[in-house]
Design an enzyme around this catalytic site. Structure first.
Site, PDB file in Angstrom:
ATOM      1  N   HIS A   1       0.805  -1.219   0.000  1.00 22.84           N
ATOM      2  CA  HIS A   1       0.000   0.000   0.000  1.00 22.84           C
ATOM      3  C   HIS A   1       0.839   1.270   0.000  1.00 22.84           C
ATOM      4  O   HIS A   1       0.506   2.226  -0.681  1.00 22.84           O
ATOM      5  CB  HIS A   1      -1.014   0.016   1.154  1.00 22.84           C
ATOM      6  CG  HIS A   1      -0.498  -0.490   2.444  1.00 22.84           C
ATOM      7  ND1 HIS A   1       0.416   0.170   3.211  1.00 22.84           N
ATOM      8  CD2 HIS A   1      -0.788  -1.631   3.095  1.00 22.84           C
ATOM      9  CE1 HIS A   1       0.669  -0.524   4.293  1.00 22.84           C
ATOM     10  NE2 HIS A   1      -0.050  -1.619   4.247  1.00 22.84           N
ATOM     11  N   ASP A   2       1.964   1.316   0.711  1.00 27.63           N
ATOM     12  CA  ASP A   2       2.783   2.534   0.710  1.00 27.63           C
ATOM     13  C   ASP A   2       3.479   2.762  -0.632  1.00 27.63           C
ATOM     14  O   ASP A   2       3.357   3.837  -1.218  1.00 27.63           O
ATOM     15  CB  ASP A   2       3.794   2.508   1.853  1.00 27.63           C
ATOM     16  CG  ASP A   2       3.127   2.617   3.217  1.00 27.63           C
ATOM     17  OD1 ASP A   2       2.004   3.154   3.286  1.00 27.63           O
ATOM     18  OD2 ASP A   2       3.719   2.172   4.197  1.00 27.63           O
TER      19      ASP A   2
END
Length: 91
Positions: A46-47
């Site tokens: 996700h990052d």
């Protein structure tokens, strides 16, 4: 969420492209964090995906919605999104 293993990261690095090299390099701290804290060999992207979204919006499908972050309790730090698709959605 997509789970990426150390093997996946090695393949990414082997492509030797500036973008994949960059994603590989910035993910190493996160990989080590997961090894040290939850004994997991791999990360959720996700990052790095958020960074990729900034440059390649065509690779993603986005939804508009309200996002909340739990600030206490068992779910502290987790994000919850309400895209207005559930019967209990807020106006």
């Amino acid at each position: 969420q997509e789970h990426v293993t150390a093997r996946d990261m090695a393949r990414m690095r082997a492509r030797n492209h500036p973008h994949t090299n960059f994603l590989h390099d910035i993910s190493q701290f996160y990989m080590q964090f997961h090894r040290d804290t939850v004994r997991q060999e791999g990360i959720f992207m996700h990052d790095p995906a958020a960074l990729l979204l900034a440059f390649r919006k065509d690779l993603f499908r986005c939804k508009l919605g309200r996002v909340r972050v739990a600030t206490e309790g068992l779910c502290r730090g987790q994000t919850i999104m309400d895209a207005g698709e559930k019967l209990w959605s807020f106006p």
